[in-house]
Every structure is written in C-alpha cells, then in structure tokens.
Write a protein that holds these residues in place. Structure first.
Motif, short mmCIF file in Angstrom:
data_model
loop_
_atom_site.label_atom_id
_atom_site.label_comp_id
_atom_site.label_asym_id
_atom_site.label_seq_id
_atom_site.Cartn_x
_atom_site.Cartn_y
_atom_site.Cartn_z
N GLN A 1 0.83 -1.19 0.00
CA GLN A 1 0.00 0.00 0.00
C GLN A 1 0.87 1.25 0.00
N ARG A 2 1.98 1.21 0.72
CA ARG A 2 2.87 2.37 0.75
C ARG A 2 3.42 2.66 -0.64
N VAL A 3 3.74 1.61 -1.37
CA VAL A 3 4.27 1.77 -2.72
C VAL A 3 3.21 2.40 -3.62
N VAL A 4 1.97 1.97 -3.49
CA VAL A 4 0.88 2.52 -4.29
C VAL A 4 0.74 4.01 -4.01
N VAL A 5 0.75 4.37 -2.74
CA VAL A 5 0.62 5.79 -2.36
C VAL A 5 1.82 6.58 -2.85
N ALA A 6 3.04 6.04 -2.67
CA ALA A 6 4.25 6.74 -3.13
C ALA A 6 4.21 6.95 -4.65
N ARG A 7 3.80 5.93 -5.37
CA ARG A 7 3.70 6.04 -6.83
C ARG A 7 2.68 7.11 -7.22
N ALA A 8 1.55 7.13 -6.54
CA ALA A 8 0.51 8.12 -6.85
C ALA A 8 1.00 9.53 -6.57
N LEU A 9 1.74 9.70 -5.47
CA LEU A 9 2.28 11.02 -5.16
C LEU A 9 3.32 11.44 -6.19
N ALA A 10 4.17 10.51 -6.59
CA ALA A 10 5.20 10.82 -7.59
C ALA A 10 4.57 11.20 -8.93
N GLN A 11 3.45 10.58 -9.24
CA GLN A 11 2.76 10.87 -10.51
C GLN A 11 1.78 12.03 -10.37
N GLU A 12 1.73 12.60 -9.17
CA GLU A 12 0.83 13.71 -8.87
C GLU A 12 -0.63 13.36 -9.18
N ALA A 13 -1.00 12.16 -8.81
CA ALA A 13 -2.39 11.73 -9.00
C ALA A 13 -3.29 12.51 -8.06
N GLY A 14 -4.50 12.78 -8.49
CA GLY A 14 -5.46 13.49 -7.65
C GLY A 14 -6.28 12.55 -6.79
N ILE A 15 -6.37 11.29 -7.24
CA ILE A 15 -7.17 10.29 -6.54
C ILE A 15 -6.35 9.01 -6.41
N VAL A 16 -6.39 8.40 -5.22
CA VAL A 16 -5.75 7.11 -4.99
C VAL A 16 -6.82 6.16 -4.48
#
Length: 113
Positions: A1-16
């Motif tokens: 889950q941490r990797v998913v969140v880190a990836r989303a932050l790196a990609q500047e996703a608006g929704i996770v």
C-alpha cells in the motif's frame, strides 16, 4: 500500500484507490497507516478512496462513507449518518451497537446470547 501511495504522489495523482489498506496489520500499524494517509490527504489535497471491512476504522478516518450491499450503494454520507445499527442490521444481518467516541462513531458487535 505504501508503494501505491508513493507512486501516486510521484505521478501527482489526484485520486488514490486503496483496497483494504489495513488488512493483515495489527492495531498499531493500522493506526500508523491511516494517520499517514490522512496526513498526506491534508497536505496534498489528495482524494483517497478505500474499500474497508472494518467499519470502526472507516468511521474514525473517513469524512464520508458509502455502505455497499450486493454490489450497490445503499447509504452514503457522513459515517455517523451511514453507520447506524439499523443500516448494518438491514444490509449485513449483523447485531451491533454504534457508540460515540469523541466526535466519531465505533461499531461494536453484540453477542446474541
């Protein structure tokens, strides 16, 4: 889950979207994970959508919950309005007490005997 969140932050996703972000964690790690996600949400404006079976944890950390039964949303809104004894009994056939904890609610299973 941490990797998913880190990836989303790196990609500047608006929704996770997270599937059971606290599964297989003991209570301390559950709190740490949800506190981290809550901090990230506040700091970055990130929208988090999490599927959770632990109704008390959902109520403690979510601003809004959707109760699903048979693949359909049967209630949606603030945890205190959605996670009621009546809703849980009607849709999950469970006997529970819903109690106030500070400004949130907790769902407590009740024994039938």
């Amino acid at each position: 889950q941490r990797v998913v969140v880190a990836r989303a932050l790196a990609q500047e996703a608006g929704i996770v979207i997270l599937d059971e972000p606290t599964s297989a964690l003991d209570i301390g790690y559950q709190q740490q994970a949800l506190e981290l996600l809550d901090d990230l949400r506040e700091e970055s404006g990130l929208t988090l959508v999490a599927a959770m079976h632990d109704l008390t944890l959902a109520a403690q950390y979510a601003d809004r919950v959707a109760l699903l039964a048979h693949g359909r949303i049967v209630a949606d809104g603030p945890p205190s309005e959605v996670l009621t004894e009546e809703n849980i009994s009607a849709h999950y056939h469970a006997s529970v007490s819903v109690v106030r904890v500070a400004d949130r609610v907790a769902v407590v299973p009740t024994r039938s005997r």
